[in-house]
Design an enzyme around this catalytic site. Structure first.
Site, mmCIF file in Angstrom:
data_model
loop_
_atom_site.group_PDB
_atom_site.id
_atom_site.type_symbol
_atom_site.label_atom_id
_atom_site.label_comp_id
_atom_site.label_asym_id
_atom_site.label_seq_id
_atom_site.Cartn_x
_atom_site.Cartn_y
_atom_site.Cartn_z
ATOM 1 C CB THR A 107 -0.990 -0.085 1.227
ATOM 2 O OG1 THR A 107 -1.771 -1.276 1.478
ATOM 3 C CG2 THR A 107 -2.192 0.700 0.973
ATOM 4 C CG ASP A 163 4.024 3.026 7.194
ATOM 5 O OD1 ASP A 163 3.266 1.945 6.382
ATOM 6 O OD2 ASP A 163 4.658 2.090 8.146
ATOM 7 N N GLY A 164 1.023 2.142 5.927
ATOM 8 C CA GLY A 164 0.042 0.907 5.796
ATOM 9 C C GLY A 164 -0.191 0.090 7.188
ATOM 10 C CB ALA A 165 -1.654 -0.925 9.480
ATOM 11 N N GLY A 169 4.212 -7.024 8.704
ATOM 12 C CA GLY A 169 4.131 -7.911 7.095
ATOM 13 C C GLY A 169 5.188 -7.659 7.173
ATOM 14 N N GLY A 170 5.666 -6.562 6.417
ATOM 15 C CA GLY A 170 6.980 -6.490 5.879
ATOM 16 C C GLY A 170 8.700 -6.485 6.964
ATOM 17 C CD GLU A 207 6.601 -0.276 9.215
ATOM 18 O OE1 GLU A 207 5.827 -0.326 7.575
ATOM 19 O OE2 GLU A 207 6.058 -1.157 9.303
HETATM 20 C C1 5RP Z 1 5.661 -3.191 6.668
HETATM 21 C C2 5RP Z 1 4.677 -2.823 7.580
HETATM 22 C C3 5RP Z 1 3.302 -2.804 5.999
HETATM 23 O O1 5RP Z 1 2.544 -1.591 6.180
HETATM 24 C C4 5RP Z 1 1.723 -3.981 6.728
HETATM 25 O O2 5RP Z 1 3.143 -4.835 6.060
HETATM 26 C C5 5RP Z 1 0.840 -3.312 5.251
HETATM 27 O O3 5RP Z 1 1.833 -4.002 4.160
HETATM 28 P P1 5RP Z 1 0.734 -4.052 3.198
HETATM 29 O O4 5RP Z 1 0.425 -3.356 2.431
HETATM 30 O O5 5RP Z 1 1.906 -5.126 2.020
HETATM 31 O O6 5RP Z 1 -0.891 -4.924 3.023
HETATM 32 O O7 5RP Z 1 3.776 -2.431 8.215
HETATM 33 O O8 5RP Z 1 6.470 -3.390 8.047
#
Ligand code: 5RP
Length: 229
Positions: free
Chosen positions: A31, A83-85, A98-99, A105
């Site tokens: 994202t 940022d995403g989540a 997750g990343g 972050e």
């Molecule tokens: C990375 C994160 C990402 O923001 C989270 O994993 C969401 O990722 P995506 O947008 O691919 O679903 O926390 O450490």
């Protein structure tokens, strides 16, 4: 609208909060990468920002697309992080990591006056915990730290599998050289208590619960994007 289109929609809406001249924390994940692509188009048209990336992966994409970067040491106070989540609840408590970028972050978000989360609606949950909680740990004493995490969780009535994250056949190393433990505790009814219990374990570097850090979320679904505050 498929999930990728929802991510783009969330990123596009969040871009309207970015002002010319801002010092910007730039998140990690698919994202956040949609956001970087849209931001790069604006930069190419003369929009000026300075970005601090939250991972080497994000840094590489920014460099490739011409988004100007500085390190957090060069620019230690930021106006906004986007940022995403992996999960978010109605109080804007997040699960991230997750990343594998949760430590940078969190450091970047903490250095920002404001954090905006961008997500597709599949990330919104009533109670956190369906997504395994990423916990960044020091590689020294990893087994002892894993046992300490299990015991701390058990004192809070939580249990479940707690596994070191792999990258292929190897144990994954984060940008900071640490390991990630993915803790499948199931429902996390008290994120504050779990956060404190994890922080009390010496081998835990940081965990993926972001509590009281995000001030706004842009959540996109098939009907478009909505703002959660
Ligand atoms: C990375 C994160 C990402 O923001 C989270 O994993 C969401 O990722 P995506 O947008 O691919 O679903 O926390 O450490």
């Amino acid at each position: 609208m498929d999930v990728r289109q929802m991510k783009i929609k969330a990123a596009e809406t969040a871009l309207s909060y970015v002002e010319d001249g801002m010092r910007l924390g730039i998140g990690t994940g698919s994202t956040a990468e949609e956001f970087v692509r849209l931001l790069a188009e604006k930069v190419a048209n003369g929009f000026q920002i300075q970005g601090v990336p939250t991972s080497e992966r994000t840094a590489r994409l920014c460099v490739e697309l011409g988004v100007p970067l500085k390190s957090l040491d060069e620019m230690p106070e930021l106006d906004l992080t986007i940022d995403g989540a992996d999960e978010l609840d109605a109080h804007l408590t997040l699960v991230k990591g997750g990343g594998a970028a949760l430590l940078r972050e969190k450091i970047v978000a903490a250095a920002s006056s404001r954090m905006i989360v961008i997500a597709d609606e599949t990330k919104v949950v009533e109670t956190l915990g369906a997504f395994p909680l990423p916990i960044e740990i020091n590689s020294f004493g990893a087994v002892a730290t894993r046992i300490a995490i299990e015991k701390a969780a058990s004192r809070l009535g939580l249990s479940g599998s707690v596994a070191l994250r792999k990258a292929g056949d190897e144990v994954l190393r984060t940008d900071g050289g640490h390991y990630i433990i993915d803790a499948s505790f199931g429902r996390i009814p008290d994120a504050v208590a779990l956060s404190a219990a994890l922080h009390a374990i010496p081998g835990v570097v940081e965990h993926g619960l972001f509590i009281g850090m995000a001030s706004l979320a842009v959540v996109a679904g098939p009907a478009g994007a909505r703002v959660v505050e």
